[in-house]
Design a protein around this motif. Structure first.
Motif, mmCIF file in Angstrom:
data_model
loop_
_atom_site.group_PDB
_atom_site.id
_atom_site.type_symbol
_atom_site.label_atom_id
_atom_site.label_comp_id
_atom_site.label_asym_id
_atom_site.label_seq_id
_atom_site.Cartn_x
_atom_site.Cartn_y
_atom_site.Cartn_z
ATOM 1 N N THR A 7 8.585 15.421 7.962
ATOM 2 C CA THR A 7 8.209 16.359 9.147
ATOM 3 C C THR A 7 9.367 16.418 9.936
ATOM 4 N N LEU A 9 10.103 17.445 13.969
ATOM 5 C CA LEU A 9 9.531 17.634 15.212
ATOM 6 C C LEU A 9 10.563 18.035 16.315
ATOM 7 N N LEU A 49 13.359 14.340 14.413
ATOM 8 C CA LEU A 49 13.380 14.708 15.996
ATOM 9 C C LEU A 49 14.803 15.709 15.931
ATOM 10 N N ALA A 55 10.307 22.577 22.383
ATOM 11 C CA ALA A 55 9.394 21.558 21.914
ATOM 12 C C ALA A 55 8.072 21.541 23.096
ATOM 13 N N GLY A 56 7.011 21.165 22.367
ATOM 14 C CA GLY A 56 5.729 20.889 23.173
ATOM 15 C C GLY A 56 4.994 22.213 23.206
ATOM 16 N N ALA A 58 3.642 23.772 20.413
ATOM 17 C CA ALA A 58 2.483 23.847 19.362
ATOM 18 C C ALA A 58 1.216 23.210 19.896
ATOM 19 N N THR A 61 -2.141 19.483 15.348
ATOM 20 C CA THR A 61 -1.368 18.276 14.791
ATOM 21 C C THR A 61 -0.134 18.738 14.211
ATOM 22 N N GLN A 62 1.007 17.988 14.548
ATOM 23 C CA GLN A 62 2.338 18.213 13.748
ATOM 24 C C GLN A 62 2.755 17.000 12.817
ATOM 25 N N ARG A 111 -0.295 12.557 22.382
ATOM 26 C CA ARG A 111 1.155 13.175 22.356
ATOM 27 C C ARG A 111 2.302 12.309 22.540
ATOM 28 N N ASP A 112 3.439 12.680 22.002
ATOM 29 C CA ASP A 112 4.638 11.998 22.151
ATOM 30 C C ASP A 112 5.193 12.548 23.515
ATOM 31 N N GLU A 114 7.532 14.497 24.033
ATOM 32 C CA GLU A 114 7.612 15.831 23.867
ATOM 33 C C GLU A 114 6.566 16.863 23.799
ATOM 34 N N ASN A 116 4.367 16.951 21.451
ATOM 35 C CA ASN A 116 4.014 17.006 19.986
ATOM 36 C C ASN A 116 2.661 16.347 19.633
#
Length: 129
Positions: A7, A9, A49, A55-56, A58, A61-62, A111-112, A114, A116
């Motif tokens: 993946t 991100l 990453l 970033a941020g 979308a 679910t990523q 969410r992280d 960023e 995501n």
């Protein structure tokens, strides 16, 4: 022939993202290149990453992980400051951050740093994996 999958991100602040993944998820990159952090957790499984201003953005679910004990994993993550999303839609409602599907499988989203959307899931009892 396709082999490994991973993946990718986005992160608007790569060092902030590194701190989040280290502090909250206890993950550290295996490799670092200019503007990219590469994480390998298992053979053939990993993510990276990369730094970008997109970033941020979308709203889906990523990336996701599977676990054998979702509740314990969530507690460990909460102990590190992870906050799980709560949803109340006709087709999906969380209880303490967990959606339980009709087949008994469960999932939780967070969410992280960023923005995501990440997911942790547990298969239904009796499902292989």
């Amino acid at each position: 022939m396709l082999k490994e999958q991973h993946t990718v991100l986005p992160a608007s602040d790569l060092q902030r993202a590194r701190g989040y993944y280290h502090d909250k998820l206890e993950l550290d990159p295996n490799e670092e290149h200019e503007g990219v952090l590469i994480y390998r957790q298992n053979e053939g499984s990993g993510f990276e990453l990369y730094e970008t201003e997109n970033a941020g953005t979308a709203q889906n679910t990523q990336m996701g992980w599977m676990t054998d004990d979702l509740r314990s994993e969530m507690q460990r993550m909460r102990d590190h400051g992870v906050v799980f999303e709560e949803y109340d839609f006709p087709e999906m409602k969380t209880v303490d951050g967990i959606v339980t599907m009709p087949d008994g499988s469960m999932a939780a989203w967070f969410r992280d740093s960023e923005g995501n959307f990440l997911c942790v899931s547990q298969r239904a009892p009796g499902m292989g994996g």
